[in-house]
Design an enzyme around this catalytic site. Structure first.
Site, short mmCIF file in Angstrom:
data_model
loop_
_atom_site.label_atom_id
_atom_site.label_comp_id
_atom_site.label_asym_id
_atom_site.label_seq_id
_atom_site.Cartn_x
_atom_site.Cartn_y
_atom_site.Cartn_z
N CYS A 253 42.77 42.77 43.57
CA CYS A 253 42.25 41.79 42.62
C CYS A 253 43.09 41.95 41.36
O CYS A 253 43.35 43.08 40.93
CB CYS A 253 40.78 42.08 42.31
SG CYS A 253 40.11 41.06 40.97
N CYS B 202 46.33 35.64 42.01
CA CYS B 202 44.90 35.80 42.25
C CYS B 202 44.75 36.18 43.71
O CYS B 202 45.24 35.46 44.60
CB CYS B 202 44.20 34.48 41.96
SG CYS B 202 42.46 34.44 42.40
N ASP C 271 46.00 31.72 38.11
CA ASP C 271 44.91 32.63 38.50
C ASP C 271 43.61 31.89 38.24
O ASP C 271 43.57 30.92 37.49
CB ASP C 271 44.98 33.91 37.66
CG ASP C 271 43.82 34.86 37.96
OD1 ASP C 271 43.43 34.98 39.14
OD2 ASP C 271 43.28 35.47 37.01
N SER C 272 42.54 32.39 38.84
CA SER C 272 41.23 31.82 38.55
C SER C 272 40.86 32.00 37.08
O SER C 272 40.00 31.30 36.57
CB SER C 272 40.18 32.53 39.42
OG SER C 272 40.25 33.92 39.19
N HIS D 142 42.48 41.49 38.33
CA HIS D 142 41.85 42.15 37.17
C HIS D 142 41.99 43.67 37.24
O HIS D 142 42.05 44.34 36.22
CB HIS D 142 40.34 41.87 37.16
CG HIS D 142 39.93 40.59 36.50
ND1 HIS D 142 40.18 39.37 37.05
CD2 HIS D 142 39.24 40.35 35.35
CE1 HIS D 142 39.67 38.42 36.27
NE2 HIS D 142 39.09 39.00 35.23
N GLU E 136 36.02 42.20 31.97
CA GLU E 136 35.95 41.09 31.02
C GLU E 136 35.14 41.46 29.78
O GLU E 136 35.27 40.84 28.73
CB GLU E 136 35.39 39.84 31.70
CG GLU E 136 36.33 39.41 32.82
CD GLU E 136 36.38 37.93 33.06
OE1 GLU E 136 35.43 37.24 32.71
OE2 GLU E 136 37.39 37.49 33.64
N1 DGL Z 1 41.53 36.90 39.90
C1 DGL Z 1 40.58 37.08 40.94
C2 DGL Z 1 41.25 37.87 42.10
O1 DGL Z 1 42.33 38.42 41.95
C3 DGL Z 1 39.33 37.80 40.47
C4 DGL Z 1 38.42 36.94 39.64
C5 DGL Z 1 37.69 35.88 40.45
O2 DGL Z 1 36.73 36.19 41.18
O3 DGL Z 1 38.08 34.73 40.35
O4 DGL Z 1 40.69 37.92 43.16
#
Ligand code: DGL
Length: 258
Positions: A180, A71, A7-8, A182, A148
């Site tokens: 997303c 992600c 993931d990012s 998160h 976050e």
């Molecule tokens: N994990 C990213 C997503 O699912 C969200 C966070 C980001 O912008 O990198 O899109």
């Protein structure tokens, strides 16, 4: 051989947690690119390059035989390129979410929320429209920083949720895709405000796609998390989502090979 998940940053731990509890005997390695998060406001080219670097790290170091792109932003742009370069099955989070929403919606009106880049890619919109679904999508850039900061409930969180989602609910959606990784952390709060809406998120939908792509699930059940930078928000969400899993920091220079 193990599953690699990237993931990012830390949101993908929601997917990691779900996979770890569903596939107890399978080895799972997670990379969170915490030094370069967010991907959601980057260009397509940058998202693809970062995704390739993360995937290559997992493939070269752990010989993973299945890659999960945990992600939505990376899944929106990079899955085809990853498949081409890695030569192993690559599972993104978009198709599982679409499949679940199509099965659940009764009135064929589905909302999609995600980062700016995910919504801009129109991946969800196009796939849902192929299934004759009316799509109401919206980027919700304040959700990631809110999560976050650990603001998973409370007045400010509810106000922001309503500010983004009232419009979609007023348009008549009966199903909402949290596009997303998160956002599952806000699921309870969203459900409290809109109890009649079906909420679909990646954590509940991806297991089936793993089963159809990976043959050997009986390994030793090893787990490890790698991050490219330390941060207080990582500590916070790791405590919630993966409290007992060992973490190692990996220098970004080891990943940036491209
Ligand atoms: N994990 C990213 C997503 O699912 C969200 C966070 C980001 O912008 O990198 O899109």
């Amino acid at each position: 051989m193990p599953i690699g998940v990237f993931d990012s940053g830390i949101g993908g731990l929601t997917v990691f947690k779900a996979l770890a509890s569903q596939f107890k005997d399978t080895d799972i390695y997670y990379l969170g690119d915490t030094a370069r998060v967010p991907y959601g406001n980057k260009s397509k080219e940058t998202i693809i390059r970062y995704s390739l670097e993360c995937a290559t790290f997992l493939k070269e170091n752990f010989d993973v035989d299945l890659l999960v792109v945990a992600c939505n932003t990376a899944s929106s742009y990079a899955v085809e390129t990853l498949k081409k370069y890695l030569n192993i099955p690559v599972v993104g989070v978009i198709e599982p979410g679409v499949e679940a929403a199509v099965a659940i919606t009764k009135n064929k009106k589905v909302g999609v929320v995600g980062t700016q880049a995910t919504i801009r890619s129109q991946r969800y919109k196009n796939l849902l429209e192929e299934n004759d679904i009316d799509v109401f999508d919206k980027p919700c850039p304040l959700f990631v920083p809110l999560i976050e900061e650990g603001r998973l409930s409370g007045q400010i969180t509810q106000l922001i949720i309503k500010d983004y989602l009232d419009e979609l609910v007023d348009a008549g959606i009966d199903t909402l895709i949290l596009g997303c990784t998160h956002y599952p952390l806000l699921k309870d709060e969203i459900q409290k405000i809109y109890p009649h809406i079906h909420i679909v998120d990646s954590t509940t939908t991806i297991g089936k796609f793993i089963l159809s792509n990976k043959k050997n699930l009986k390994e030793s059940g090893k787990r490890k998390i790698f991050i490219t930078d330390e941060s207080p928000s990582f500590e916070l969400l790791k405590d919630i989502l993966a409290p007992n899993i060992p973490v190692e920091k990996v220098e970004l220079s080891k990943i940036c090979s491209l």
